[in-house]
Motif scaffolding. Structure first.
Motif, PDB file in Angstrom:
ATOM      1  N   PRO A 222      50.702   0.688  54.936  1.00 40.52           N
ATOM      2  CA  PRO A 222      50.537   1.808  53.995  1.00 40.52           C
ATOM      3  C   PRO A 222      50.046   3.092  54.659  1.00 40.52           C
ATOM      4  N   GLU A 223      50.678   4.195  54.296  1.00 41.27           N
ATOM      5  CA  GLU A 223      50.211   5.515  54.737  1.00 41.27           C
ATOM      6  C   GLU A 223      49.213   6.075  53.723  1.00 41.27           C
ATOM      7  N   LEU A 224      49.369   5.619  52.467  1.00 38.41           N
ATOM      8  CA  LEU A 224      48.435   6.012  51.410  1.00 38.41           C
ATOM      9  C   LEU A 224      47.484   4.838  51.192  1.00 38.41           C
ATOM     10  N   ARG A 225      46.196   5.091  51.421  1.00 42.94           N
ATOM     11  CA  ARG A 225      45.211   4.015  51.222  1.00 42.94           C
ATOM     12  C   ARG A 225      44.641   4.114  49.811  1.00 42.94           C
ATOM     13  N   LEU A 226      44.883   3.075  49.031  1.00 44.86           N
ATOM     14  CA  LEU A 226      44.378   3.055  47.655  1.00 44.86           C
ATOM     15  C   LEU A 226      42.879   2.776  47.716  1.00 44.86           C
ATOM     16  N   THR A 227      42.057   3.763  47.366  1.00 41.06           N
ATOM     17  CA  THR A 227      40.600   3.598  47.520  1.00 41.06           C
ATOM     18  C   THR A 227      39.865   3.493  46.190  1.00 41.06           C
ATOM     19  N   ASP A 228      40.528   3.860  45.109  1.00 42.04           N
ATOM     20  CA  ASP A 228      39.834   3.798  43.823  1.00 42.04           C
ATOM     21  C   ASP A 228      40.852   3.651  42.694  1.00 42.04           C
TER      22      ASP A 228
ATOM     23  N   GLY B 120      45.182  15.580  41.295  1.00 39.79           N
ATOM     24  CA  GLY B 120      43.936  16.024  41.918  1.00 39.79           C
ATOM     25  C   GLY B 120      44.088  16.020  43.424  1.00 39.79           C
ATOM     26  N   LEU B 121      43.510  17.025  44.082  1.00 37.40           N
ATOM     27  CA  LEU B 121      43.605  17.149  45.547  1.00 37.40           C
ATOM     28  C   LEU B 121      42.216  17.427  46.083  1.00 37.40           C
ATOM     29  N   ASP B 122      41.823  16.703  47.115  1.00 39.66           N
ATOM     30  CA  ASP B 122      40.503  16.908  47.687  1.00 39.66           C
ATOM     31  C   ASP B 122      40.576  16.660  49.191  1.00 39.66           C
ATOM     32  N   LEU B 128      42.976  13.653  53.335  1.00 39.71           N
ATOM     33  CA  LEU B 128      43.318  14.236  52.034  1.00 39.71           C
ATOM     34  C   LEU B 128      43.246  13.120  50.991  1.00 39.71           C
ATOM     35  N   ALA B 129      42.461  13.355  49.945  1.00 41.75           N
ATOM     36  CA  ALA B 129      42.404  12.380  48.848  1.00 41.75           C
ATOM     37  C   ALA B 129      43.230  12.925  47.691  1.00 41.75           C
ATOM     38  N   VAL B 130      44.159  12.133  47.210  1.00 37.37           N
ATOM     39  CA  VAL B 130      44.991  12.575  46.088  1.00 37.37           C
ATOM     40  C   VAL B 130      44.749  11.672  44.885  1.00 37.37           C
ATOM     41  N   THR B 131      44.705  12.284  43.720  1.00 41.70           N
ATOM     42  CA  THR B 131      44.570  11.516  42.486  1.00 41.70           C
ATOM     43  C   THR B 131      45.939  11.425  41.832  1.00 41.70           C
ATOM     44  N   THR B 141      44.356   6.641  40.000  1.00 45.61           N
ATOM     45  CA  THR B 141      44.055   6.085  41.318  1.00 45.61           C
ATOM     46  C   THR B 141      43.708   7.204  42.295  1.00 45.61           C
ATOM     47  N   THR B 142      42.917   6.852  43.284  1.00 43.19           N
ATOM     48  CA  THR B 142      42.690   7.754  44.407  1.00 43.19           C
ATOM     49  C   THR B 142      43.335   7.123  45.635  1.00 43.19           C
ATOM     50  N   ASN B 143      44.115   7.914  46.340  1.00 45.38           N
ATOM     51  CA  ASN B 143      44.728   7.478  47.588  1.00 45.38           C
ATOM     52  C   ASN B 143      44.305   8.427  48.682  1.00 45.38           C
TER      53      ASN B 143
END
Lengths: 263, 317
Positions: A222-228, B120-122, B128-131, B141-143
């Motif tokens: 995965p390039e996108l890590r699901l963190t929440d 959402g972008l942070d 980079l955290a994306v919602t 979700t946050t990725n």
């Protein structure tokens, strides 16, 4: 011509569910054939019925448990199915667009279709991007959010309409081979008939691994890590009318009278 | 220092609202990364667009004067060329029908991760955290992504930028590879015209998937008649062929602003809400107390529409 249709078994969540970490426990989940893919499949089957397409092949990335969903697609008229699964995919909670692109492009190489139809998006992760990414990877032309396809495909050019926002459609000509991402409403997907369901049991459903396709496990990291994962906060400030239907209807009727809707 | 390249959206000579929302989202991102915001305008009356998009937070506006309308081959080439030329890290594009027609191809061409329909972008350092939402909006979700990425942002999630800025405007020395253009736009057509104009109605009785079957529309017709209201609907009803396209409220249908909007059996998907959130009074009838429509409803009845609607009709007969 041959059509390849991407068919995904998507996860649906009921009204009541819980989240544990970054997952929803399986007891709250159900699965179904992705709604948009069912429109894509129907379009391909109609093209075959119009003698534009000779064979409709479905491709699915998923474990053995999704074979019922693939059989549904076969019962609705696909000629054969391909299912891709591998140990390397078992621990991947969310498959990125690039990973799907790599896997599907390997299938395209072996199947050599003229037309690839894919749902605009998947009802669960909703990326809405795999079809266009795949087209670019394999050097096909493409069209996204297609809600009409002229079945008289002449000189290798497909005439489509793309659904834009605000009740506007774009009319576009696309050279084949191409990937079209299909929007809901393009047709009326058929139900699987009893005869179709019986026939589907006899149709070929090939199971292949990433190794068979020559795709390395690195491609699916995965390039996108699901963190929440969380339920979006409800911001409702609505006045809720309580009571049985007669009481609530009475309150609403009063409101409508106050608003001057009815005298 | 991480630079951002945002790509404007326009159609038939007008910038779309999401272009101004992009500026807000991307400017916030460059604030976090201490980078520059490059805005790219491809096609259309580029000079006029550049003037309108010279907004606070934008550092440089790049214009590519190539055609009047969208063509994904032109967009993919222009975005990738400018991205490399300015050495940006992030591409921010709209999650519109056109955004979805080129952003995945840009990500593929540049070999970058892609996150679509972001709300959402942070950014922190190199992460980079994306919602995003999943399961039809039931879950957020946050990725996290490391390094560069392409993201598409959902419309109406960020306010439209309005303050005039001091960006410099540069014309891109763009060379189109004509051989790679494999599609041609031949025209546009309106699909919501003809017959009843729901955008003119004062009272809309609007129905969604909760109606289950076409025959059940009869109870809605009776209610609409008793209220002298107009019937509208969400997308699945049109997809099923139960009502014509000119009755559809939403992103791909009509935008409506009635005095009263009765949302019956409508969950309130973002595409639908985009078309009716400006209604003066919104009443939702739905058994799902957590349905997104409840977030924008002024009044709500958490009950079965098949019980409430006939009872309501009876009140006026």
């Amino acid at each position: 011509m041959k059509a390849l249709v991407t068919v995904k078994e998507v996860v649906t969540v009921g009204d009541e569910f819980e989240i544990e970490g970054t997952e929803i426990p399986p007891q709250y989940l159900e699965t179904e054939l992705n709604e948009w893919d069912s429109f894509a499949l129907e379009e391909a089957v109609q093209l075959r019925e119009a003698d534009v397409i000779e064979e409709v092949v479905t491709v699915t990335i998923g474990p053995e448990s999704c074979e019922n969903t693939i059989r549904q697609a076969l019962a609705k008229g696909a000629d054969r199915g391909i299912r891709i699964w591998d140990e390397a995919l078992e621990d991947v909670s969310q498959l990125d667009v690039n990973a799907k692109t790599d896997i599907l492009s390997a299938v395209v190489e072996s199947e050599n279709p003229d037309l690839i139809l894919s749902g605009v998006q998947a009802g669960d992760d909703g990326f809405g991007a795999t079809g266009v990414s795949l087209a670019r990877e394999i050097g096909f032309q493409w069209g996204a959010v297609v809600n009409h396809l002229n079945h008289e495909i002449a000189d290798g050019v497909a005439a489509v309409r793309r659904e834009l926002e605000g009740g506007i459609e774009e009319e576009t000509e696309i050279e084949l081979p191409a990937v079209l991402t299909i929007q809901s409403g393009i047709n009326e997907p058929r139900y699987a008939s009893m005869r179709g369901i019986r026939q589907a049991r006899q149709k070929e459903l090939a199971s292949v691994t990433l190794t068979d396709l020559g795709v390395t496990s690195d491609a699916v990291t995965p390039e996108l890590r699901l963190t929440d994962m969380y339920e979006p906060e409800t911001e409702s400030a609505a006045t809720v009318f309580e009571g049985d239907a007669e009481e609530t209807a009475g309150r609403l009727a009063d409101l409508l009278e106050n608003k001057g809707v009815v005298q | 220092m991480t630079d951002v390249l945002a790509v404007a959206d326009h159609r038939q000579g007008s910038l779309r609202d999401v272009s101004f929302e992009l500026v807000t989202a991307a400017a916030k991102l460059t604030e976090q990364t201490s980078g520059d915001l490059h805005l790219l305008i491809i096609g259309g009356p580029v000079e006029e667009f550049a003037e309108k998009l010279n907004l606070q937070g934008v550092d440089v506006i790049h214009t590519v004067d190539e055609g009047m309308e969208f063509n994904h081959d032109v967009y993919v080439q222009a975005v990738t060329q400018v991205y490399k030329a300015v050495a940006a890290e992030y591409v921010v594009a709209p999650n519109s029908a056109n955004g979805l027609d080129y952003a995945p191809a840009v990500a593929n061409t540049l070999d970058l991760p892609l996150a679509t329909d972001v709300i959402g972008l942070d950014a922190t350092d190199a992460t980079l955290a994306v919602t995003r939402e999943m399961y039809g909006g039931k879950v957020a979700t946050t990725n996290e992504l490391d390094g560069s990425a392409v993201v598409t942002i959902r419309g109406a999630e960020w306010p439209m930028a309005a303050e005039t800025g001091t960006a410099s405007v540069k014309t891109v020395d763009f060379s189109l590879d004509e051989g790679s253009v494999g599609s041609r736009v031949t025209g546009f057509r309106e699909t919501t015209g003809g017959g009843v104009d729901i955008s003119e109605a004062d009272v809309l009785v609007s129905i969604g998937r909760g109606i289950d079957e076409e025959e059940n529309l009869n109870i809605i017709r009776e209610l609409a008649e008793s209220l002298d209201a107009t019937i509208s609907c969400s997308r699945p009803i049109v997809d099923s062929g139960w009502l014509p396209k000119n009755r559809q409220v939403g992103q791909s249908g009509k935008v409506v602003t009635p005095d009263v909007y009765l949302a019956i059996g409508i969950s309130g998907a973002v595409q639908h809400v985009a078309g009716m959130k400006g209604s003066d009074t919104i009443v939702a009838i739905n058994t799902d107390t957590d349905a997104p429509i409840m977030d924008i409803a002024d009044y709500a009845i958490h009950d079965d529409l098949f019980d409430v609607v006939p009872a309501l009709t009876e009140q006026f007969q």
